[in-house]
Motif scaffolding. Structure first.
Motif, short mmCIF file in Angstrom:
data_model
loop_
_atom_site.label_atom_id
_atom_site.label_comp_id
_atom_site.label_asym_id
_atom_site.label_seq_id
_atom_site.Cartn_x
_atom_site.Cartn_y
_atom_site.Cartn_z
N THR A 63 10.51 4.77 -5.60
CA THR A 63 9.77 4.04 -4.58
C THR A 63 9.58 4.90 -3.33
O THR A 63 8.49 4.97 -2.76
CB THR A 63 10.51 2.74 -4.21
OG1 THR A 63 10.69 1.95 -5.39
CG2 THR A 63 9.73 1.94 -3.19
N TRP A 67 6.03 6.46 -1.76
CA TRP A 67 5.66 6.16 -0.37
C TRP A 67 5.49 7.44 0.44
O TRP A 67 4.50 7.62 1.15
CB TRP A 67 6.73 5.27 0.25
CG TRP A 67 6.48 4.97 1.70
CD1 TRP A 67 5.37 4.41 2.26
CD2 TRP A 67 7.37 5.24 2.78
NE1 TRP A 67 5.52 4.30 3.62
CE2 TRP A 67 6.73 4.81 3.97
CE3 TRP A 67 8.66 5.79 2.86
CZ2 TRP A 67 7.35 4.92 5.22
CZ3 TRP A 67 9.25 5.89 4.11
CH2 TRP A 67 8.59 5.46 5.26
N GLU A 72 1.46 5.32 -2.41
CA GLU A 72 1.48 3.90 -2.08
C GLU A 72 1.69 3.79 -0.57
O GLU A 72 2.52 4.49 -0.01
CB GLU A 72 2.59 3.17 -2.84
CG GLU A 72 2.25 2.96 -4.30
CD GLU A 72 3.44 2.58 -5.17
OE1 GLU A 72 4.58 2.63 -4.66
OE2 GLU A 72 3.24 2.25 -6.34
N ASN A 73 0.89 2.92 0.06
CA ASN A 73 1.01 2.76 1.50
C ASN A 73 1.92 1.59 1.85
O ASN A 73 2.48 0.93 0.96
CB ASN A 73 -0.38 2.60 2.14
CG ASN A 73 -1.15 1.43 1.55
OD1 ASN A 73 -0.58 0.40 1.20
ND2 ASN A 73 -2.48 1.58 1.44
N ILE A 77 3.72 -1.24 -0.56
CA ILE A 77 5.17 -1.39 -0.66
C ILE A 77 5.58 -2.83 -0.39
O ILE A 77 6.49 -3.37 -1.04
CB ILE A 77 5.89 -0.44 0.32
CG1 ILE A 77 5.63 1.02 -0.07
CG2 ILE A 77 7.38 -0.72 0.36
CD1 ILE A 77 6.17 1.42 -1.42
#
Length: 272
Positions: A63, A67, A72-73, A77
């Motif tokens: 994760t 990020w 993934e922004n 998240i």
């Protein structure tokens, strides 16, 4: 972008299909990495740390990696974290009722559910969020309130059917009704295409069922009939996933519509 040496009248269609598959593979990056970690963990030698606990650390690191790399922004998240929490709640109830189990010991385990179990649902949330951006998805004539109500009812029914009548077929009909006329627009190789939202649920449900077979094969969890040796997951789970994916879509759509910068992410049906 994938390329091919195919020529002829079908060349464009083949390239579109290959690129469609490649973008989906990119959208599944978190899920692929998580399943790969599960598979590798089965081959590890005996360690003083339980496998389930190692998978919690692995999920957190994945994760953070996604990020920090910008894959993934913050909005993604938030959706993924909510999927993780909702998934853990789902696991706590279903495991307590004996629907499936996590037979291995672990420290980071509560009421029979290891904390890494939430990452399995987070992977689905990651896929939806990444696919939304990579395909430049747009929901057209989307009915947010009606779809959210039916999706919530689907979630509740997967608990309540243990004590009350199972109404999943009725809910499937309602989901078809509230998504009738709703379509997903997406882009592949610069071409804008359209797919009914209900069909996307069915297709995603099928591939989640395939992924579930792979996950149980590498020991992510066990159904009662798999405790003495792996067996394929029943095809009824295909339908269950096709319904459950509606919850993730609703959460992702809320995240998209809540952003000022995402002006084309969701087009609402004004009568919804």
């Amino acid at each position: 972008m994938l390329t091919t040496n195919i020529t002829g009248p079908l060349a464009s269609s083949v390239r579109q299909l290959l690129d469609f598959a490649w973008i989906h593979a990119r959208a599944c990056a978190f899920a692929i990495a998580l399943l790969s970690g599960l598979a590798v963990s089965t081959a590890l030698p005996h360690l003083p740390v339980a496998r389930y606990d190692l998978l919690v650390v692995y999920g957190v690191l994945l994760t953070l990696l996604f990020w920090r790399r910008g894959w993934e922004n913050g909005r993604d998240i938030a959706v993924i974290t909510l999927c993780h929490v909702i998934g853990l709640a789902f696991e706590l109830v279903k495991v307590s009722l004996g629907s499936w189990s996590y037979p291995e010991p672990a420290v980071l385990k509560f009421a029979g559910v290891p904390l890494y179990g939430g990452f399995l649902y987070a992977a689905v949330g990651s896929y939806v969020c990444r696919a939304w951006r990579l395909f430049d998805l747009e929901l057209v004539r989307y009915r947010p309130r009606a779809t959210a109500v039916v999706a919530a009812a689907v979630y509740v029914n997967f608990f309540s059917h243990h004590w009350l009548p199972d109404v999943r077929w009725l809910l499937a009909g309602l989901l078809l009704a509230v998504t009738a006329g709703t379509s997903v627009r997406y882009t592949v190789r610069g071409v804008r295409r359209r797919m009914p939202l209900a069909l996307s649920f069915v297709l995603i449900g099928f591939f989640l069922w395939v992924a579930e077979n792979l996950a149980t094969y590498v020991g992510a969890w066990r159904y009662p009939y798999q405790l003495h040796g792996w067996q394929p997951v029943g095809v009824d789970k295909f339908g269950a996933w096709s319904l459950l994916i509606s919850i993730t879509f609703v959460l992702a759509a809320v995240g998209r519509s809540g952003s000022r910068n995402d002006t084309i992410g969701v087009q609402l049906d004004q009568q919804a």
